[in-house]
Design a protein around this motif. Structure first.
Motif, short mmCIF file in Angstrom:
data_model
loop_
_atom_site.label_atom_id
_atom_site.label_comp_id
_atom_site.label_asym_id
_atom_site.label_seq_id
_atom_site.Cartn_x
_atom_site.Cartn_y
_atom_site.Cartn_z
N THR A 132 94.53 125.67 61.58
CA THR A 132 94.64 125.99 63.01
C THR A 132 93.68 127.09 63.43
N MET A 133 92.96 127.68 62.48
CA MET A 133 92.06 128.78 62.83
C MET A 133 90.62 128.26 62.84
N ASN A 134 89.81 128.83 63.69
CA ASN A 134 88.41 128.44 63.67
C ASN A 134 87.69 129.11 62.48
N VAL A 135 86.44 128.74 62.31
CA VAL A 135 85.71 129.21 61.13
C VAL A 135 85.67 130.73 61.07
N ALA A 136 85.39 131.35 62.21
CA ALA A 136 85.28 132.81 62.22
C ALA A 136 86.58 133.47 61.77
N ARG A 137 87.69 132.95 62.28
CA ARG A 137 88.98 133.55 61.93
C ARG A 137 89.34 133.25 60.48
#
Lengths: 287, 365
Positions: free
Chosen positions: B89-94
């Motif tokens: 559920t998190m994007n790459v940065a997160r």
């Protein structure tokens, strides 16, 4: 052309059946709704299936605010609020406990955790009637007899078996390596739940909340046994309303009251039904 | 600062012993590869190093400090999983910054590190995407980025390349090697791919049945295997094993209907043990078409071999014949133009031939 025609006939048959069944199932609802908008004269003289000639809200207003349920004559309104006071905390508590249980039983196995899950499952199969007396005794000991809190407690205990089952089976499909990765990233037990599990849990929360809401709102047995005069849920009040006759029977009021009692679960299904179906199958095709 | 000492670590699940006393001393900055067939305990050992499982006995020291009982987050170890285990559920940065966030690194610092790592791994254009929108190779990079961001003392890689296609695997292999050169961080890397093991490792630990069979440099493992298991596991196609009689210190081999006596470099050790039958181990590349090999002049034998199958592979041609009724693989130059058929002239170089005890499979010499 022959194939095409038989195809059409088949279709016709299927749709015909579906329509017939739909009418069959909707007929009582139709009768309830139309009757609730008629006045008592029209009910006595008219046809059961006819539309109201002179629609009136009399029955609805009376059912809500002044119909007699036993010796009291305040309508369903106070009992509706009782049900809300029981359902909201019971649904929230049983869902939250179920989510944590499911999280632990699927991702933090311990010695005996499978046995524990098995025993919890057993809770799903215990008939309500079996626990009536022991539970009454327990509530009395706890000083919770005839209270809203007592009813909430009973519903939470009974609900946890189901909610745990739902969440456990959903979380089993979440890869365990995510937990390992988060552990190495320094996340704690609750941080992992909050950041990794909660965001993927919308479908199963929907299913569980709908399920629990319906179960608890529609419950009659616990409601009639464990409630006191001021804490009866709406299902019990409906029963009393229908069974209390002052003079002639007011079918229109009975019908309006029944619809009021059923309305919340009906609305939940209408607005969240598709998420319910989606959630039930979400575990099966996780991408 | 990133040295790791695994001291007599064991692990049992009930009656089953998964690890039976593992001792490995990993130097700071070393690239150690754990290799072995599935079920040999290498992933369990990895989990114990990470702190995801507890050892039944033994101790683990990280940078001179006992961490046997430390929780995973206190070990300062990062791991790249076979399935990548990106947070869906998190994007790459997160995904990359999550470990920093959990360690309460301030936001600006986190952003700086994410950008740095993303640039290094060439994923800076993907930072806003979700893992499901990435290709396998991109996910792999993000998983590595997540490990890099925390600049841990030790990296653990659990079969990180096994889900990639062959071409990408070679590419990523090279990148991991470059990365190690650049960062100099200690790496423990699990694989069952012996080519990955040979190409990446400073040292290789070959495991089987919960025991380290041999710990050594790729060269030692390849040329001086401790036993038949190690010899058979490393190298593709694997080392040829032929049971042979020993006569006057020489191995008796029957090929294409003729009997040959092969001179062995370890005749004395065999004689000292009084053995008259051993398993001869010889790598396929030591059986070739006739060609000059000046430094091994004394160890060359020429003989005829009946090739049943010839498999051209581009750079080499593999040919399979028989010695003493057992298949032997040979690695020929495609220029020799070998074809399947009887009585092909080959040259056997026994300079690096080894011998194993028939009963124990242990190396005699």
């Amino acid at each position: 052309m022959v194939a095409n025609r038989s195809f059409n006939l088949g279709r016709l048959f299927i749709y015909g059946c579906l329509l017939a069944f739909a009418l069959f199932y909707l007929a009582p609802l139709y009768v309830m709704l139309t009757t609730s908008f008629k006045d008592i004269e029209e009910i006595r003289s008219g046809n059961l299936l006819a539309l109201p000639q002179d629609p009136t809200l009399y029955a609805w207003i009376k059912a809500w605010s002044s119909a007699c349920t036993g010796s009291e004559c305040q309508g369903l309104a106070p009992f509706f609020m009782n049900s809300v006071k029981i359902v909201v905390p019971a649904v929230i508590l049983s869902t939250v406990i179920g989510a944590l249980n499911g999280y632990v039983l699927s991702k933090w196995r311990f010695r005996g955790s499978d046995l524990m899950f098995g025993m919890l499952l057993f809770g799903c199969f215990i008939p309500f009637q079996v626990i009536l007396l022991p539970m009454a005794r327990l509530l009395a000991e706890l000083g919770l007899a005839n209270t809203v809190t007592g009813l909430v407690l009973v519903h939470v205990i009974y609900g946890v078996a189901f909610t745990t089952l739902f969440f456990r089976n959903f979380y089993v499909s979440v890869p365990t390596e995510l937990v390992k990765a988060a552990q190495l990233d320094g996340a704690s037990f609750f941080q992992i739940f909050r950041h990794i599990f909660l965001p993927v849990s919308l479908p199963i929360f929907t299913v569980t909340i709908i399920w629990q809401f319906t179960q608890i709102w529609n419950d009659f047995l616990f409601g009639v046994v464990y409630s006191g005069p001021g804490t009866q849920p709406i299902t019990v009040a409906l029963n009393n309303l229908v069974n209390t006759s002052m003079g002639g029977k007011e079918y229109n009021v009975d019908m309006a009251a029944a619809v009021i009692a059923a309305l919340p679960t009906l609305l939940v299904y209408i607005f969240a039904g598709k998420y319910f179906v989606r959630g039930l199958t979400a575990g099966a095709v996780k991408g | 600062m990133g040295s790791l000492l695994i001291d007599n670590v064991t692990k049992s699940f009930g009656e089953t012993d998964i690890l039976k006393g593992i001792n490995i001393d990993i130097q700071d900055g070393e690239f150690l590869i754990l290799v072995g067939p599935s079920g040999c305990g290498k992933s369990t050992l990895m989990n114990i190093i990470a702190g995801l499982e507890d050892a039944t006995s033994g101790t683990l020291e990280l940078a001179g400090k006992d961490v046997t009982l430390a929780s995973p987050k206190d070990r300062d170890i990062a791991m790249v999983f076979q399935s990548y285990a990106l947070y869906p559920t998190m994007n790459v940065a997160r995904n990359i910054s999550f470990g920093l966030e959990m360690r309460k690194v301030p936001k600006e610092e986190r952003d700086r590190i994410v950008n740095e790592v993303a640039k290094l791994l060439q994923i800076d254009h993907l930072l806003d995407r979700k893992p499901s929108q990435l290709s396998g190779g991109q996910r792999q990079r993000v998983a590595m980025g997540r490990a890099l961001a925390r600049s841990p003392r030790v990296f653990l890689f659990d079969e990180p390349l096994s889900n990639l296609d062959a071409k990408l695997r070679v590419e990523m292999r090279t990148e991991i090697k470059k990365l190690h050169k650049r960062l100099g961080t200690t790496i423990v890397y699990v694989t069952h791919d012996q080519i990955e093991a040979m190409t990446l490792a400073d040292r290789i630990a070959v495991m089987k049945d919960g025991i380290v069979q041999q710990l050594g440099t790729p060269d030692e493992i390849y040329n001086n295997p401790a036993n038949m298991f190690v010899a058979g596991f490393m190298g593709s196609p694997p080392m040829n094993f032929i049971e042979v009689d020993i006569k006057e210190g020489q191995a008796v081999v029957e090929s294409a209907g003729e009997t040959h006596h092969l001179k062995l470099p370890c005749a004395e050790a065999i004689a000292a043990k009084g053995l008259d039958r051993v398993v001869l181990g010889i790598r396929p590349e030591m059986i070739t078409e006739p060609k000059p090999a000046p430094e091994d002049q004394d160890w060359l034998h020429s003989m005829k071999l009946d090739f049943d199958v010839v498999e051209p592979m581009g750079a080499d041609t593999m040919a399979i014949g028989q010695w003493n009724g057992i298949d032997v693989h040979s690695r020929l130059s495609p220029k020799a133009g070998m074809t399947a058929g009887a009585g092909t002239e080959v040259q056997v170089n026994t300079a690096k031939a080894v011998a194993f005890d028939i009963q124990t499979g242990e190396r005699i010499c």
